[in-house]
Scaffold this motif. Structure first.
Motif, mmCIF file in Angstrom:
data_model
loop_
_atom_site.group_PDB
_atom_site.id
_atom_site.type_symbol
_atom_site.label_atom_id
_atom_site.label_comp_id
_atom_site.label_asym_id
_atom_site.label_seq_id
_atom_site.Cartn_x
_atom_site.Cartn_y
_atom_site.Cartn_z
ATOM 1 N N ASP A 70 0.846 -1.184 0.000
ATOM 2 C CA ASP A 70 0.000 0.000 0.000
ATOM 3 C C ASP A 70 0.882 1.234 0.000
ATOM 4 O O ASP A 70 1.577 1.513 0.975
ATOM 5 N N SER A 71 0.862 1.958 -1.112
ATOM 6 C CA SER A 71 1.720 3.129 -1.203
ATOM 7 C C SER A 71 1.196 4.085 -2.275
ATOM 8 O O SER A 71 0.631 3.642 -3.280
ATOM 9 N N ASP A 72 1.399 5.367 -2.065
ATOM 10 C CA ASP A 72 0.951 6.360 -3.052
ATOM 11 C C ASP A 72 1.582 6.131 -4.430
ATOM 12 O O ASP A 72 0.947 6.369 -5.449
ATOM 13 N N VAL A 73 2.830 5.674 -4.427
ATOM 14 C CA VAL A 73 3.511 5.517 -5.716
ATOM 15 C C VAL A 73 2.942 4.345 -6.520
ATOM 16 O O VAL A 73 3.260 4.173 -7.694
ATOM 17 N N LEU A 74 2.070 3.549 -5.858
ATOM 18 C CA LEU A 74 1.478 2.408 -6.567
ATOM 19 C C LEU A 74 0.058 2.698 -7.034
ATOM 20 O O LEU A 74 -0.609 1.842 -7.604
ATOM 21 N N LYS A 75 -0.387 3.925 -6.810
ATOM 22 C CA LYS A 75 -1.785 4.252 -7.083
ATOM 23 C C LYS A 75 -2.208 3.878 -8.505
ATOM 24 O O LYS A 75 -3.255 3.301 -8.723
ATOM 25 N N THR A 76 -1.403 4.243 -9.468
ATOM 26 C CA THR A 76 -1.800 3.990 -10.862
ATOM 27 C C THR A 76 -1.232 2.681 -11.400
ATOM 28 O O THR A 76 -1.418 2.358 -12.560
ATOM 29 N N GLN A 77 -0.538 1.954 -10.548
ATOM 30 C CA GLN A 77 -0.061 0.614 -10.888
ATOM 31 C C GLN A 77 0.712 0.544 -12.197
ATOM 32 O O GLN A 77 0.494 -0.337 -13.026
ATOM 33 N N LEU A 78 1.610 1.515 -12.390
ATOM 34 C CA LEU A 78 2.467 1.478 -13.576
ATOM 35 C C LEU A 78 3.305 0.199 -13.537
ATOM 36 O O LEU A 78 3.780 -0.203 -12.478
ATOM 37 N N PRO A 79 3.482 -0.438 -14.692
ATOM 38 C CA PRO A 79 4.163 -1.749 -14.693
ATOM 39 C C PRO A 79 5.578 -1.704 -14.134
ATOM 40 O O PRO A 79 6.018 -2.655 -13.487
ATOM 41 N N GLU A 80 6.296 -0.591 -14.348
ATOM 42 C CA GLU A 80 7.667 -0.490 -13.828
ATOM 43 C C GLU A 80 7.671 -0.633 -12.309
ATOM 44 O O GLU A 80 8.579 -1.207 -11.723
ATOM 45 N N ARG A 81 6.629 -0.076 -11.683
ATOM 46 C CA ARG A 81 6.586 -0.063 -10.213
ATOM 47 C C ARG A 81 6.078 -1.395 -9.645
ATOM 48 O O ARG A 81 6.641 -1.930 -8.703
ATOM 49 N N VAL A 82 4.998 -1.894 -10.228
ATOM 50 C CA VAL A 82 4.449 -3.154 -9.730
ATOM 51 C C VAL A 82 5.447 -4.293 -9.973
ATOM 52 O O VAL A 82 5.607 -5.187 -9.147
ATOM 53 N N CYS A 83 6.148 -4.207 -11.102
ATOM 54 C CA CYS A 83 7.133 -5.236 -11.448
ATOM 55 C C CYS A 83 8.158 -5.396 -10.329
ATOM 56 O O CYS A 83 8.460 -6.509 -9.908
ATOM 57 N N ASP A 84 8.673 -4.283 -9.843
ATOM 58 C CA ASP A 84 9.692 -4.351 -8.787
ATOM 59 C C ASP A 84 9.154 -5.041 -7.538
ATOM 60 O O ASP A 84 9.877 -5.766 -6.850
ATOM 61 N N LEU A 85 7.876 -4.809 -7.271
ATOM 62 C CA LEU A 85 7.255 -5.445 -6.113
ATOM 63 C C LEU A 85 7.073 -6.946 -6.287
ATOM 64 O O LEU A 85 7.271 -7.719 -5.359
ATOM 65 N N VAL A 86 6.670 -7.327 -7.495
ATOM 66 C CA VAL A 86 6.487 -8.755 -7.764
ATOM 67 C C VAL A 86 7.835 -9.463 -7.606
ATOM 68 O O VAL A 86 7.927 -10.530 -7.004
ATOM 69 N N VAL A 87 8.884 -8.834 -8.129
ATOM 70 C CA VAL A 87 10.217 -9.430 -8.046
ATOM 71 C C VAL A 87 10.646 -9.547 -6.581
ATOM 72 O O VAL A 87 11.149 -10.592 -6.150
ATOM 73 N N ALA A 88 10.393 -8.497 -5.790
ATOM 74 C CA ALA A 88 10.752 -8.549 -4.364
ATOM 75 C C ALA A 88 9.970 -9.659 -3.656
ATOM 76 O O ALA A 88 10.524 -10.393 -2.829
ATOM 77 N N SER A 89 8.684 -9.796 -4.003
ATOM 78 C CA SER A 89 7.862 -10.856 -3.389
ATOM 79 C C SER A 89 8.386 -12.230 -3.783
ATOM 80 O O SER A 89 8.428 -13.150 -2.968
ATOM 81 N N GLN A 90 8.789 -12.352 -5.039
ATOM 82 C CA GLN A 90 9.321 -13.624 -5.522
ATOM 83 C C GLN A 90 10.609 -13.976 -4.782
ATOM 84 O O GLN A 90 10.813 -15.121 -4.390
ATOM 85 N N ASN A 91 11.452 -12.976 -4.584
ATOM 86 C CA ASN A 91 12.711 -13.217 -3.873
ATOM 87 C C ASN A 91 12.465 -13.709 -2.453
ATOM 88 O O ASN A 91 13.198 -14.535 -1.935
ATOM 89 N N GLN A 92 11.401 -13.205 -1.841
ATOM 90 C CA GLN A 92 11.115 -13.627 -0.475
ATOM 91 C C GLN A 92 10.417 -14.989 -0.405
ATOM 92 O O GLN A 92 10.779 -15.846 0.379
ATOM 93 N N PHE A 93 9.387 -15.175 -1.246
ATOM 94 C CA PHE A 93 8.541 -16.365 -1.089
ATOM 95 C C PHE A 93 8.873 -17.522 -2.023
ATOM 96 O O PHE A 93 8.367 -18.618 -1.838
#
Lengths: 323, 253
Positions: A70-93
């Motif tokens: 949950d973050s303001d920078v994710l409001k519009t869900q630009l692929p560059e931003r969401v991508c980094d999150l998916v990668v971080a989640s993948q690295n953890q889980f």
């Protein structure tokens, strides 16, 4: 780096939402995830002020975990931003599968994530045969490919019309904060959106679709389709010819490069039935074609064909349904 | 700005493809091929950027067998300045994935300092809709997919209108960036005869996978290609009342 055989399978579904409501495609993706044969399914909800969406996601049947970013920078869900999150989640889980719907959102995002993880993605999946074998259409749906993926992580986009929606209730997923990701906000920026507004049902979830082509001859004439659609509670679609001629906006286009639909009833009006259009609607349960040219290809796939002048037939049909 | 445009040779869009009896692929021999329609649109937009003095040079790129030179010549005739052909034999090409094409493009874009990679949104043969996004991911560049309008914002940014499910969205991306073209972006021009003649003199630089350090190891294997289920032939109905009656009988209304 990747030890496949020794870890159990787990799947991440990337939620599609507008920060307020979960998109129905997410439920289709959960069904596809279930078909992979494992029960460890997580949903990633990335956006701004998404607590409502996260609650909704937690209730989806079979969901074990909701990863919330949950973050303001994710409001519009630009692929560059969401991508980094998916990668971080993948690295953890360390998921074995990552899925999203084959929508403009999922299509933009998933291959980008795939590049970061150095895997070959599989897009527009219409059937899951096993954890590594998938079916997808090629050549505008004129050839069906069965593909085995050897990628260490399977990245998939799934066609919504090919998978039923999972039950929206019954689940009790555990909420969890997404891992920290270093999101670069410098390279892309959201400027604005212009969404088509309509009271009619959404094309991709409508049970009945009335669709018009070039033979409608003008944007004004599309009104007769809207009248019929409103009587039927139907959504309105269009062929590329109708969109290119400016009769309706391009998000109404059905076909290989537009939307893929599979309603209970599809009524094609003044549409010749080019390969590219048929690719988007041939899985409809019942197809009706109304056209004055009895030789046009749409009649080859129609369950019921009516040869006639649409300007006479369509109002007559609207009248007949009123009764 | 230097622009790299990817073009793919595909079975012509008007051809109804046939699946081979052995179910390994579709029949491609003696079938008309042409440039992927979306790539024509990407190329046209790049040429427009050049005509507006925003782009300095346009390089067309294609990966595939020798026949791909035909479409590179077409690209040159339509306004590309030069071309790069990454040649692989037919058998290898059968197994190439968007992943590999994207790696090749990313390598070229980086090595030869392109500012913009412009591709079609999808190829009409594999319908993958992946390559542009993969390139952007490999390079860590911003991406603007399904573009229906491209405007320059100074020399450092592009403003791109995208076709999305609910309508249109406008974003701004910082160069270098990757764009993919949607149908509505423009109307590609035809190559004129003088331009086709001139294109014969433009250079096509040949490269091999080795030149780009490209590893073509497959991650996916096609097990079977089959015909889609055919719909049962329907019937013509006389008039509207009959149609309504039949639809009610079928439970469709």
């Amino acid at each position: 780096m990747f030890i496949l055989h020794s870890r159990s399978k787990s799947t991440l579904v990337i939620a599609e939402h507008n920060n307020e409501k979960l998109g129905p495609i997410t439920l289709s993706a959960v069904t596809a995830a279930k078909k992979l044969g494992n029960d460890d399914i997580s949903i990633l909800v990335a956006g701004s002020n998404v607590s409502k969406v996260a609650e909704e996601a937690a209730k989806v049947a079979n969901i074990k975990r909701v990863i919330i970013a949950d973050s303001d920078v994710l409001k519009t869900q630009l692929p560059e931003r969401v991508c980094d999150l998916v990668v971080a989640s993948q690295n953890q889980f360390k998921f074995t599968h990552i899925l999203a719907g084959a929508t403009s959102f999922g299509r933009s995002l998933v291959p980008r994530v795939a590049a970061k993880l150095s895997v070959s993605p599989i897009t527009e999946v219409i059937a899951v045969q096993s954890e590594d074998t998938f079916v997808r259409p090629t050549y505008a749906g004129n050839a069906i490919s069965k593909i085995k993926s050897k990628a260490p992580v399977k990245l998939l986009t799934v066609r919504g019309t090919a998978f039923e929606q999972a039950a929206a209730t019954g689940g009790s997923g555990k909420g969890e904060q997404a891992p920290k990701a270093d999101i670069n906000t410098d390279v892309s920026e959201f400027v604005g959106q212009e969404l088509s507004k309509s009271d009619r049902p959404d094309l991709q979830s409508a049970k009945i679709i009335v669709s018009g082509g070039r033979a409608l001859k003008s944007a004004d004439n599309f009104k007769i389709l809207y009248d019929l659609a409103d009587k039927l509670g139907a959504a309105v679609g269009a062929s590329r010819a109708a969109v290119d001629a400016g009769y309706c906006p391009n998000d109404m286009q059905i076909g290989q490069t537009g939307k893929i639909v599979a309603p209970e009833l599809y009524i094609a009006i003044g549409i010749s039935g080019a390969i590219q259009h048929v690719a988007g609607m041939k899985d409809s349960k019942v197809i009706v074609a109304i056209n004055k040219d009895k030789d046009c290809p749409i009649f080859q796939i129609a369950d019921f064909g009516l040869v006639g002048d649409l300007f006479k037939v369509v109002p007559e049909l609207t009248e007949a349904i009123k009764k | 700005m230097r622009v790299l445009v990817g073009v793919k040779r595909v079975i012509d869009f008007a051809v109804k493809v046939r699946v081979k009896p052995d179910k390994t692929s579709v029949v491609t021999d003696n079938v008309p091929h042409s440039m992927n329609p979306f790539d024509e649109i990407a190329l046209e937009e790049a040429v427009k950027l050049k005509e507006a003095n925003h782009a300095k040079e346009i390089v067309a790129f294609s990966l595939g067998p020798a026949k791909n030179q035909e479409i590179l010549r077409t690209a040159l005739a339509k306004g590309a300045d030069k071309a790069i052909h990454l040649e692989v034999d037919d058998a290898t090409y059968q197994k190439v994935e968007p992943f590999h094409v994207a790696q090749a493009i990313a390598k070229l874009a980086k090595d030869e300092k392109f500012d913009l990679v412009f591709l079609g949104k999808q190829a009409i043969d594999d319908d993958a809709n992946q390559t542009g996004q993969l390139v952007a991911g490999f390079l860590n560049w911003p991406q603007a997919t399904f573009a229906s309008k491209v405007e320059t914002e100074g020399t450092s940014h592009l403003k791109v209108t995208r076709e999305i499910d609910g309508g249109l969205e406008t974003i701004k991306v910082k160069l270098p960036a990757v764009l993919t073209a949607d149908l509505r972006l423009n109307e590609p021009r035809y190559a004129t005869l003088p331009n086709i003649m001139k294109a014969k003199k433009k250079p096509i630089d040949k490269k091999t996978p080795k030149d780009l350090g490209l590893d073509l190891t497959s991650q996916t294997e096609v097990l079977e290609v089959s015909e889609p289920p055919t719909r049962k032939g329907g019937e013509f109905v006389e008039d509207v009342p009959t149609l309504v009656k039949k639809l009610k009988e079928k439970g469709a209304l």
